[in-house]
Scaffold this motif. Sequence first.
Motif, PDB file in Angstrom:
ATOM      1  N   ALA A 156       4.989  24.297  -0.665  1.00 20.38           N
ATOM      2  CA  ALA A 156       4.260  23.185  -0.058  1.00 20.38           C
ATOM      3  C   ALA A 156       2.797  23.219  -0.476  1.00 20.38           C
ATOM      4  N   THR A 157       2.215  24.405  -0.511  1.00 15.35           N
ATOM      5  CA  THR A 157       0.823  24.544  -0.946  1.00 15.35           C
ATOM      6  C   THR A 157       0.650  24.061  -2.379  1.00 15.35           C
ATOM      7  N   ARG A 158       1.539  24.509  -3.245  1.00 15.17           N
ATOM      8  CA  ARG A 158       1.444  24.122  -4.659  1.00 15.17           C
ATOM      9  C   ARG A 158       1.655  22.623  -4.843  1.00 15.17           C
ATOM     10  N   LEU A 159       2.629  22.058  -4.154  1.00 20.92           N
ATOM     11  CA  LEU A 159       2.944  20.640  -4.316  1.00 20.92           C
ATOM     12  C   LEU A 159       1.843  19.741  -3.761  1.00 20.92           C
ATOM     13  N   VAL A 160       1.230  20.126  -2.647  1.00 17.37           N
ATOM     14  CA  VAL A 160       0.144  19.319  -2.091  1.00 17.37           C
ATOM     15  C   VAL A 160      -1.085  19.373  -3.001  1.00 17.37           C
ATOM     16  N   VAL A 161      -1.405  20.538  -3.526  1.00 10.83           N
ATOM     17  CA  VAL A 161      -2.523  20.653  -4.473  1.00 10.83           C
ATOM     18  C   VAL A 161      -2.258  19.769  -5.691  1.00 10.83           C
ATOM     19  N   GLN A 162      -1.023  19.785  -6.149  1.00 10.88           N
ATOM     20  CA  GLN A 162      -0.640  18.950  -7.296  1.00 10.88           C
ATOM     21  C   GLN A 162      -0.753  17.470  -6.964  1.00 10.88           C
ATOM     22  N   LEU A 163      -0.373  17.117  -5.749  1.00  9.46           N
ATOM     23  CA  LEU A 163      -0.429  15.724  -5.312  1.00  9.46           C
ATOM     24  C   LEU A 163      -1.866  15.248  -5.123  1.00  9.46           C
ATOM     25  N   ALA A 164      -2.721  16.119  -4.641  1.00 13.88           N
ATOM     26  CA  ALA A 164      -4.101  15.737  -4.324  1.00 13.88           C
ATOM     27  C   ALA A 164      -5.054  15.874  -5.510  1.00 13.88           C
ATOM     28  N   SER A 165      -4.589  16.399  -6.614  1.00 10.92           N
ATOM     29  CA  SER A 165      -5.454  16.601  -7.782  1.00 10.92           C
ATOM     30  C   SER A 165      -5.097  15.590  -8.872  1.00 10.92           C
ATOM     31  N   TYR A 166      -6.117  14.966  -9.436  1.00 13.99           N
ATOM     32  CA  TYR A 166      -5.887  14.006 -10.530  1.00 13.99           C
ATOM     33  C   TYR A 166      -7.166  13.874 -11.342  1.00 13.99           C
ATOM     34  N   ASP A 167      -6.988  13.294 -12.513  1.00 12.40           N
ATOM     35  CA  ASP A 167      -8.112  13.078 -13.431  1.00 12.40           C
ATOM     36  C   ASP A 167      -7.919  11.726 -14.107  1.00 12.40           C
ATOM     37  N   HIS A 168      -8.949  10.877 -14.033  1.00 12.40           N
ATOM     38  CA  HIS A 168      -8.846   9.526 -14.591  1.00 12.40           C
ATOM     39  C   HIS A 168      -8.562   9.544 -16.090  1.00 12.40           C
ATOM     40  N   ASP A 178      10.319   7.859  -6.835  1.00 15.07           N
ATOM     41  CA  ASP A 178      10.266   6.398  -7.018  1.00 15.07           C
ATOM     42  C   ASP A 178       9.101   5.798  -6.242  1.00 15.07           C
ATOM     43  N   ARG A 179       8.919   6.219  -5.002  1.00 17.85           N
ATOM     44  CA  ARG A 179       7.817   5.692  -4.185  1.00 17.85           C
ATOM     45  C   ARG A 179       6.466   6.060  -4.806  1.00 17.85           C
ATOM     46  N   TYR A 180       6.348   7.273  -5.287  1.00 16.41           N
ATOM     47  CA  TYR A 180       5.078   7.733  -5.844  1.00 16.41           C
ATOM     48  C   TYR A 180       4.722   6.976  -7.124  1.00 16.41           C
ATOM     49  N   ARG A 181       5.700   6.692  -7.950  1.00 12.77           N
ATOM     50  CA  ARG A 181       5.440   5.930  -9.175  1.00 12.77           C
ATOM     51  C   ARG A 181       4.922   4.525  -8.839  1.00 12.77           C
ATOM     52  N   GLU A 182       5.526   3.901  -7.840  1.00 10.24           N
ATOM     53  CA  GLU A 182       5.089   2.554  -7.450  1.00 10.24           C
ATOM     54  C   GLU A 182       3.636   2.553  -6.975  1.00 10.24           C
ATOM     55  N   VAL A 183       3.280   3.525  -6.128  1.00 11.94           N
ATOM     56  CA  VAL A 183       1.911   3.608  -5.625  1.00 11.94           C
ATOM     57  C   VAL A 183       0.938   3.940  -6.745  1.00 11.94           C
ATOM     58  N   SER A 184       1.317   4.834  -7.627  1.00  9.00           N
ATOM     59  CA  SER A 184       0.426   5.278  -8.702  1.00  9.00           C
ATOM     60  C   SER A 184       0.115   4.169  -9.696  1.00  9.00           C
ATOM     61  N   GLU A 185       1.092   3.318  -9.933  1.00 14.00           N
ATOM     62  CA  GLU A 185       0.853   2.214 -10.858  1.00 14.00           C
ATOM     63  C   GLU A 185      -0.277   1.325 -10.362  1.00 14.00           C
ATOM     64  N   GLY A 186      -0.354   1.113  -9.048  1.00 11.52           N
ATOM     65  CA  GLY A 186      -1.423   0.292  -8.495  1.00 11.52           C
ATOM     66  C   GLY A 186      -2.778   0.979  -8.543  1.00 11.52           C
ATOM     67  N   LEU A 187      -2.782   2.335  -8.594  1.00 13.02           N
ATOM     68  CA  LEU A 187      -4.039   3.076  -8.607  1.00 13.02           C
ATOM     69  C   LEU A 187      -4.521   3.424 -10.016  1.00 13.02           C
ATOM     70  N   ARG A 188      -3.652   3.264 -10.989  1.00 11.23           N
ATOM     71  CA  ARG A 188      -3.997   3.689 -12.346  1.00 11.23           C
ATOM     72  C   ARG A 188      -5.291   3.029 -12.837  1.00 11.23           C
ATOM     73  N   GLU A 189      -5.349   1.702 -12.755  1.00 10.62           N
ATOM     74  CA  GLU A 189      -6.536   0.973 -13.254  1.00 10.62           C
ATOM     75  C   GLU A 189      -7.768   1.322 -12.422  1.00 10.62           C
ATOM     76  N   LEU A 190      -7.595   1.466 -11.094  1.00 11.90           N
ATOM     77  CA  LEU A 190      -8.717   1.798 -10.222  1.00 11.90           C
ATOM     78  C   LEU A 190      -9.301   3.164 -10.573  1.00 11.90           C
ATOM     79  N   LEU A 191      -8.455   4.131 -10.812  1.00 15.42           N
ATOM     80  CA  LEU A 191      -8.927   5.477 -11.160  1.00 15.42           C
ATOM     81  C   LEU A 191      -9.604   5.491 -12.524  1.00 15.42           C
ATOM     82  N   THR A 192      -9.056   4.742 -13.460  1.00 19.10           N
ATOM     83  CA  THR A 192      -9.630   4.712 -14.815  1.00 19.10           C
ATOM     84  C   THR A 192     -11.000   4.051 -14.801  1.00 19.10           C
TER      85      THR A 192
END
Length: 201
Positions: A88-100, A120-134
């Motif tokens: 759980a620790t590893r997966l949450v760190v992975q989920l909360a860490s990103y780089d544009h 599937d849910r995560y891919r849908e949410v991430s697609e909407g955030l991709r442009e915002l993060l970039t």
Amino acid sequence: MAAEAPREDNVPEDRARADNVPEDKARADTSTVDDDPVEGTTPPRRNSARIVSAVVVVALVAACAWLGYLVWSDHREDELRRSAVEDATRLVVQLASYDHADVDANIEAVVADATPEFADRYREVSEGLRELLTNGQGTSTGTVTHAGVQSVDTGSAVVLVFLDQEITNVTVPEGRVDASRMVVTLVRDGNRWLLDSAELA
């Protein structure tokens, strides 16, 4: 002249010996014969002792087996708890860490350790955030400060995680730290845990 009656002292020698056998010896011989068990039988006391011994052995084996199961069960639960906290620790760190600069790599890393439903849910949410993060040049580094198991069994686990997230973007270039608490649900898949949900608590 009439024949003389035989005298007592003419009794055969063997008869005299038989008559002179001591009474105690005769009793002893009779007792010995009576006490001998009939061939092919076992005295009742010996049978009872064997039955009691067999029952004791069976009881000891059953007790040892039960104690062994309890020890194994406790060890198994401890191992599940330990691995659930670690994963759980590893997966949450992975989920909360990103780089544009490489959003796709962040997404695929999370999806690889998630259940199909969460992926599937995560891919849908991430697609909407991709442009915002970039465009916002967003980066985030997650750090788990504490994690504890709320519930666990052989198929699933719920872990409470305290997360610090250091975020930078064009709005806060110097960065800031967001603290949050998450309820993480894991599903057992072979020898590992998969992320099934992660919700703010």
